[in-house]
Design an enzyme around this catalytic site. Structure first.
Site, PDB file in Angstrom:
ATOM      1  N   ASP A 208       0.830  -1.202   0.000  1.00 48.09           N
ATOM      2  CA  ASP A 208       0.000   0.000   0.000  1.00 48.09           C
ATOM      3  C   ASP A 208       0.874   1.267   0.000  1.00 48.09           C
ATOM      4  OD1 ASP A 208      -2.276  -1.531   0.073  1.00 48.09           O
ATOM      5  OD2 ASP A 208      -2.402  -1.503   2.271  1.00 48.09           O
TER       6      ASP A 208
HETATM    7  N1  URA Z   1      -1.332  -6.082   3.540  1.00 50.98           N
HETATM    8  C1  URA Z   1      -1.818  -4.829   3.588  1.00 50.98           C
HETATM    9  O1  URA Z   1      -2.881  -4.601   4.149  1.00 50.98           O
HETATM   10  N2  URA Z   1      -1.116  -3.835   3.023  1.00 50.98           N
HETATM   11  C2  URA Z   1       0.088  -4.034   2.423  1.00 50.98           C
HETATM   12  O2  URA Z   1       0.682  -3.084   1.933  1.00 50.98           O
HETATM   13  C3  URA Z   1       0.590  -5.348   2.383  1.00 50.98           C
HETATM   14  C4  URA Z   1      -0.135  -6.355   2.944  1.00 50.98           C
END
Ligand code: URA
Length: 247
Positions: free
Chosen positions: A112
């Site tokens: 993310d």
């Molecule tokens: N899970 C998430 O919620 N975000 C990420 O960036 C990676 C795994």
């Protein structure tokens, strides 16, 4: 994982060769040539229509050697504030901008915008497929910060299985390396988008910070945030061995 075979040799126009290497489009390659940024062997070439022998000649763009089908593999310690895509329609910075290369690369899976840690980037679709395919069960380890203490009950639910978008999810382990119940480290072999956040969200928690500590045996232990390095031949051999064993 299949490393691409060597391409056939041909006499090829320099602008096409640059485009085929994934550096840029043919039209933009012409601009690079005109700007004197392209060398063939030891000579700067500025003439349009120049042809090379793709087996014998060495081509450099801004001093960097380029090759047809040359597979590249980078390990980035992703900082916050970057999207894990090649381009972003909202104009946000992308992880691609952090890697200095002329080769067209893309991230292996996603982190993310606000997640930090291990992100692999490559131009090899087979490698991407192998590392992200659920059947290969590559483990991901995440350091999580929560808005509140994780209860024993909820920890057990996360290990047994929680229903989230896309179906039931589980963590393989939940530990507390700093003895802080608001800061668990979780391991999963899931690559679904927002997986960790959605798992906690399903039980009423908010993830306030997320760091991917490892992806398989690859870690960013010695890499400062925002830095990257190429995978070593030894690491690639190991990845190959793991993936071949799983077939
Ligand atoms: N899970 C998430 O919620 N975000 C990420 O960036 C990676 C795994």
């Amino acid at each position: 994982m299949k490393i691409p075979e060597k391409p056939r040799t041909t006499a090829i126009r320099l602008n096409s060769y640059i485009a085929d290497c994934g550096v840029t489009s043919r039209r933009k390659a012409d601009e690079l040539i005109q700007q004197g940024r392209v060398m063939v062997n030891n000579k700067v070439i500025t003439s349009m229509g120049y042809k090379i022998n793709s087996f014998k000649d060495k081509v450099f763009v801004d001093g960097e050697r380029i090759n047809l089908s040359q597979p590249v593999y980078y390990l980035l310690n992703k900082p916050k504030g970057y999207v894990s895509t090649v381009s972003d329609d909202k104009g946000r910075p992308t992880v691609i901008e952090l890697i200095r290369t002329h080769i067209k690369i893309f991230p292996v899976g996603r982190l993310d915008y606000d997640t930090t840690g291990v992100l692999l980037l490559t131009n090899n679709g087979d490698f991407n497929q192998a590392m992200t395919h659920p059947s290969n069960n590559i483990k991901r380890e995440y350091d999580v910060k929560l808005d509140k203490i994780l209860s024993q009950d909820d920890e057990e639910k996360l290990l047994k299985g929680v229903f989230i978008e896309g179906g039931r999810g589980t963590f393989l382990t939940v530990t507390y390396p700093t003895n802080n119940k608001k800061a668990p480290t979780v391991v999963s072999s899931e690559g679904r988008n927002h997986f960790v956040k959605n798992m906690f969200k399903a039980l009423g928690y908010t993830v306030t910070a997320l760091h991917r500590r490892s992806f398989g045996f690859l870690t960013v232990k010695d890499l400062p945030e925002g830095s990257y390095r190429e995978l070593t031949q030894r690491e690639l051999k190991l990845v190959n061995r793991i993936l071949n064993n799983k077939r």
